[in-house]
Scaffold this motif. Structure first.
Motif, mmCIF file in Angstrom:
data_model
loop_
_atom_site.group_PDB
_atom_site.id
_atom_site.type_symbol
_atom_site.label_atom_id
_atom_site.label_comp_id
_atom_site.label_asym_id
_atom_site.label_seq_id
_atom_site.Cartn_x
_atom_site.Cartn_y
_atom_site.Cartn_z
ATOM 1 N N GLN A 1 33.008 36.692 35.377
ATOM 2 C CA GLN A 1 32.733 38.049 35.060
ATOM 3 C C GLN A 1 31.969 38.824 35.704
ATOM 4 O OE1 GLN A 1 31.693 37.930 30.900
ATOM 5 N NE2 GLN A 1 33.853 37.337 29.846
ATOM 6 N N PRO A 2 32.495 39.565 36.825
ATOM 7 C CA PRO A 2 31.470 40.122 37.808
ATOM 8 C C PRO A 2 30.780 41.240 37.169
ATOM 9 C CG PRO A 2 33.775 40.987 38.121
ATOM 10 C CD PRO A 2 33.872 39.852 37.108
ATOM 11 N N SER A 3 30.970 41.882 35.955
ATOM 12 C CA SER A 3 30.191 42.965 35.474
ATOM 13 C C SER A 3 29.049 42.661 34.642
ATOM 14 C CB SER A 3 31.102 43.853 34.656
ATOM 15 O OG SER A 3 31.645 43.300 33.561
ATOM 16 N N GLN A 4 28.935 41.248 34.372
ATOM 17 C CA GLN A 4 27.888 40.756 33.579
ATOM 18 C C GLN A 4 26.605 40.331 34.351
ATOM 19 O OE1 GLN A 4 28.636 36.742 31.978
ATOM 20 N NE2 GLN A 4 28.849 37.632 29.946
ATOM 21 N N ASN A 5 25.483 40.816 33.821
ATOM 22 C CA ASN A 5 24.174 40.331 34.362
ATOM 23 C C ASN A 5 23.755 39.194 33.836
ATOM 24 O OD1 ASN A 5 21.985 40.482 35.641
ATOM 25 N ND2 ASN A 5 20.940 42.021 34.264
ATOM 26 N N ASP A 6 24.206 38.133 35.049
ATOM 27 C CA ASP A 6 23.993 36.886 34.355
ATOM 28 C C ASP A 6 23.214 36.060 35.402
ATOM 29 O OD1 ASP A 6 24.585 34.198 33.422
ATOM 30 O OD2 ASP A 6 26.316 33.967 34.162
ATOM 31 N N PRO A 7 22.100 35.557 34.866
ATOM 32 C CA PRO A 7 21.119 34.462 35.820
ATOM 33 C C PRO A 7 21.806 33.457 36.301
ATOM 34 C CG PRO A 7 20.692 34.198 33.416
ATOM 35 C CD PRO A 7 21.771 35.336 33.323
ATOM 36 N N ASN A 8 22.874 32.806 35.676
ATOM 37 C CA ASN A 8 23.611 31.665 36.338
ATOM 38 C C ASN A 8 24.742 32.415 37.425
ATOM 39 O OD1 ASN A 8 21.946 30.027 34.848
ATOM 40 N ND2 ASN A 8 23.399 30.201 33.191
ATOM 41 N N TYR A 9 24.477 33.118 37.945
ATOM 42 C CA TYR A 9 25.568 33.921 38.730
ATOM 43 C C TYR A 9 26.446 32.927 39.584
ATOM 44 C CZ TYR A 9 27.351 36.055 42.734
ATOM 45 O OH TYR A 9 28.086 36.318 44.235
#
Length: 109
Positions: free
Chosen positions: A82-90
């Motif tokens: 999910q590219p739109s998610q602000n994820d620390p585990n990118y």
């Protein structure tokens, strides 16, 4: 009498001119048409034609690259990315989606 002669002369001259210009177009045969096309194709392109051809090629290349990128992103999204998610585990999420996509692609081949 003089105006009649002038009119007839003008009519004859006009008819001769029209027949003279029409005759060469009727003289061509089907066999001469491909030769004319070959000579036009063998002539070098002008700068404008080269530029237009180059631009068309670049446009087609960009279109193909965008389609490839969209297809790759769609494949990753279908496998959980999910590219739109602000994820620390990118990076880990992207790598997991790539592994799933590669495993699904390898299984279907």
């Amino acid at each position: 009498m003089r105006s009649t002669i002038t009119r007839l002369t003008l009519a004859a001259a006009s008819a001769a001119f029209l027949l003279g210009t029409a005759a060469p177009s009727f003289a061509q045969t089907d066999a001469s048409a491909p030769a004319a096309a070959d000579t036009a194709a063998s002539q070098p392109l002008t700068k404008a034609q080269k530029r237009a051809q180059t631009r068309a090629q670049h446009k087609a290349d960009r279109k193909a690259a965008r389609a490839k990128n969209r297809a790759e992103l769609k494949k990753l999204e279908d496998n959980g990315y999910q590219p739109s998610q602000n994820d620390p585990n990118y990076p880990q999420n992207l790598q997991n989606a790539q592994k799933k996509a590669n495993a699904a692609g390898g299984a279907s081949q």
